[in-house]
Design a protein around this motif. Structure first.
Motif, short mmCIF file in Angstrom:
data_model
loop_
_atom_site.label_atom_id
_atom_site.label_comp_id
_atom_site.label_asym_id
_atom_site.label_seq_id
_atom_site.Cartn_x
_atom_site.Cartn_y
_atom_site.Cartn_z
N ARG A 372 35.60 43.94 27.93
CA ARG A 372 36.13 42.96 26.99
C ARG A 372 36.72 41.75 27.73
N TRP A 373 37.18 41.99 28.98
CA TRP A 373 37.70 40.85 29.76
C TRP A 373 36.57 39.98 30.28
N TYR A 374 35.40 40.56 30.42
CA TYR A 374 34.24 39.72 30.75
C TYR A 374 33.95 38.75 29.62
N GLY A 375 34.21 39.15 28.40
CA GLY A 375 34.06 38.24 27.27
C GLY A 375 35.02 37.07 27.37
N GLN A 376 36.29 37.36 27.77
CA GLN A 376 37.26 36.29 27.97
C GLN A 376 36.82 35.37 29.11
N LEU A 377 36.26 35.98 30.14
CA LEU A 377 35.80 35.18 31.29
C LEU A 377 34.65 34.26 30.90
N ASN A 407 44.49 32.50 34.95
CA ASN A 407 45.61 33.22 35.59
C ASN A 407 46.18 34.30 34.66
N GLU A 408 46.24 33.98 33.37
CA GLU A 408 46.70 34.98 32.40
C GLU A 408 45.74 36.18 32.34
N ILE A 409 44.44 35.88 32.39
CA ILE A 409 43.45 36.97 32.38
C ILE A 409 43.61 37.85 33.60
N GLU A 410 43.80 37.20 34.76
CA GLU A 410 43.94 37.98 36.00
C GLU A 410 45.21 38.84 35.95
N VAL A 413 44.47 41.81 33.77
CA VAL A 413 43.53 42.72 34.44
C VAL A 413 44.25 43.54 35.49
N ASN A 414 45.21 42.93 36.19
CA ASN A 414 45.93 43.64 37.24
C ASN A 414 46.78 44.78 36.69
N HIS A 415 47.07 44.75 35.38
CA HIS A 415 47.89 45.79 34.78
C HIS A 415 47.05 46.83 34.02
N LEU A 416 45.72 46.76 34.14
CA LEU A 416 44.88 47.76 33.48
C LEU A 416 45.06 49.13 34.13
N LEU A 426 36.61 47.79 38.11
CA LEU A 426 37.81 46.96 38.05
C LEU A 426 37.81 45.90 39.15
N TYR A 427 37.47 46.33 40.36
CA TYR A 427 37.46 45.36 41.46
C TYR A 427 36.32 44.36 41.31
N GLY A 428 35.24 44.76 40.71
CA GLY A 428 34.16 43.81 40.41
C GLY A 428 34.64 42.73 39.47
N LEU A 429 35.42 43.14 38.43
CA LEU A 429 35.96 42.17 37.48
C LEU A 429 36.91 41.19 38.18
N ARG A 430 37.76 41.73 39.06
CA ARG A 430 38.71 40.85 39.75
C ARG A 430 37.99 39.86 40.66
N SER A 431 36.92 40.30 41.31
CA SER A 431 36.17 39.37 42.18
C SER A 431 35.50 38.27 41.36
N HIS A 432 35.06 38.64 40.16
CA HIS A 432 34.43 37.64 39.29
C HIS A 432 35.45 36.64 38.77
N VAL A 433 36.70 37.13 38.52
CA VAL A 433 37.77 36.21 38.13
C VAL A 433 38.04 35.23 39.26
#
Length: 451
Positions: A372-377, A407-410, A413-416, A426-433
């Motif tokens: 769902r965070w990929y949707g925000q991205l 920054n808000e998304i990141e 994500v860090n609190h997931l 999770l780390y894939g999502l952070r690298s994409h952010v």
């Protein structure tokens, strides 16, 4: 450490959420099957017995005691005997009752709606007569003409039985003076000399029979033609009262006596729960399975000697013994498994497909929190791409706004809380952010400065 506590090898919450609907569905099916497919046996049953202190009354208390251990409350219902019990069964006032074989005709409509649980013990016909001084004992039933005989209590099976026995001897009831008193008052009348004889059809451990067998001046009629009676009346059997069985020291009786005997049977309404039929038959085996005056070890209970059709569950017990599960489990647990085996078989067939459905649901649920965070991205990237169409001096504020949003998304994500097995997602999502942030910062370097 507090952050590490958020990471586990698996997510119990997601596992419950994934498997919960399936488990609830199975539970609902089980409960519906338990209540609808085959209702549980009732915990209360009424047993028709007999007169106070009679064999039926004594055995009724034994059934009550045994079934109480299995959680079944047995309420004895007293009566005058077999005919009364037959009436109570037909009226639905008792669920099961003791009856004498021969109480119903083999083709009689009164048998409808009833099933037999088998014969329990023999009930010899005891004809006790007063000895007359100087007169030999009676040898034929035709010699009863003109005598005053108590033929059994009203409502018992004995009067009907006596009439059948007299009929095959060509003796009409009107040729005797008959009374129909209960057993105890009839015994008093005999001892006082006000009647010439009385008839019992009962087990030998009846206290009144035991007393009369040892009373001076009272003798027992010997049915010398007992074998012929069994041919004329098939529900009767020929039994022998052995010499000395009453008292070996006093040699009572002083010789063998031939007797004819119907059998006591357990008869139930055909709608009695099958599990209760099995339980009563097992109790009957424990109560009546021993040796006695007229029976060998294991001879009773039996599917023989009854004119009423034997219930299927009882016939199965006499053939194969107790049900397999009840040999190793309590009655209620065995009954539950026996009733639910069809459902358990169906559920076992569903285990394999269900085991293939739940794991993918679990994986999808965990990964959906990341996806769902990929949707925000993608929303942030869409805003950047739309900024190309505006004037260069207006792009700076748009990029700055999207950077704040990123920054808000990141931060979120860090609190997931993600199981460790999904850490690569999770780390894939952070690298994409981080990749999108670099892109925005690069575009901000080429854009006109914000006012």
């Amino acid at each position: 450490m507090n952050r590490l506590k958020k990471f586990t090898s698996f997510s119990l919450r997601d596992l419950v959420a994934s498997a919960g609907p399936t488990i609830l569905g199975i539970a609902a099916v089980c409960i519906a099957a338990y209540l609808i497919v085959d209702p549980a046996p009732p915990r209360k049953v009424t047993l028709g017995t007999g007169q106070d202190n009679s064999a039926y009354d004594v055995f009724g208390k034994k059934y009550q005691e045994l079934l109480k251990k299995e959680g079944i409350a047995v309420t004895p219902q007293g009566s005058h005997g077999s005919r009364d019990n037959l009436k109570l069964l037909k009226e639905g006032k008792v669920d099961i009752a003791f009856m004498q074989s021969g109480t119903t005709d083999e083709a009689a409509p009164e048998r409808e709606g009833l099933v037999s649980l088998g014969s329990l013990f023999t009930e010899p016909v005891w004809l006790f007569l007063r000895a007359k001084e100087g007169a030999p004992p009676l040898a034929q039933l035709t010699q009863l003409r003109g005598l005053k005989i108590n033929i059994g209590a009203r409502g018992s099976g004995t009067p009907r039985l006596v009439r059948q026995i007299l009929a095959v001897n060509g003796v009409e009831r009107e040729e005797l003076q008959t009374t129909q008193l209960d057993n105890t008052p009839a015994t008093v009348e005999l001892l006082e000399g006000r009647i010439d004889g009385l008839v019992f059809a009962a087990a030998p451990d009846d206290p009144l029979i035991q007393m009369l067998l040892q009373t001076p001046g009272i003798y027992l009629f010997d049915f010398a033609q007992a074998e012929a009676y069994t041919r004329r009346l098939p529900f009767l059997t020929h039994v022998t009262l052995p010499r000395g069985i009453v008292d070996l020291g006093r040699d009572l009786p002083a010789r063998d006596y031939h007797l004819i005997a119907p059998t006591a049977t357990l008869v139930a309404r055909e709608d009695l729960h099958p599990a209760l039929v099995e339980l009563f038959v097992q109790a009957a085996a424990r109560i009546h399975g021993g040796a006695g005056w007229f029976q060998q070890q294991g001879q009773f209970p039996s599917a023989k000697y009854t004119e009423i059709p034997v219930a299927d569950e009882a016939a199965k017990f006499y053939k194969d013994g107790a049900p397999f599960l009840q040999r190793y489990m309590s009655f209620w647990l065995a009954n539950f498994l026996d009733r639910m085996w069809v459902l358990l078989l169906a559920l076992s067939a569903l285990i394999l497909p269900l085991s293939k459905i739940v794991p993918p649901l679990y994986v999808w649920r965990v990964r959906s929190r990341i996806y769902r965070w990929y949707g925000q991205l993608r929303t942030v990237e869409g805003a950047i791409e739309d900024a190309v169409e505006v004037a260069p001096e207006e792009r700076g504020p748009i990029y700055a706004e999207q950077l704040v949003r990123l920054n808000e998304i990141e931060e979120r994500v860090n609190h997931l809380s993600i199981p460790l097995s999904f850490a690569d997602d999770l780390y894939g999502l952070r690298s994409h952010v981080h990749f999108v942030r670099q892109r925005i910062e690069g575009l901000m370097g080429t854009a006109a400065p914000a006012p």
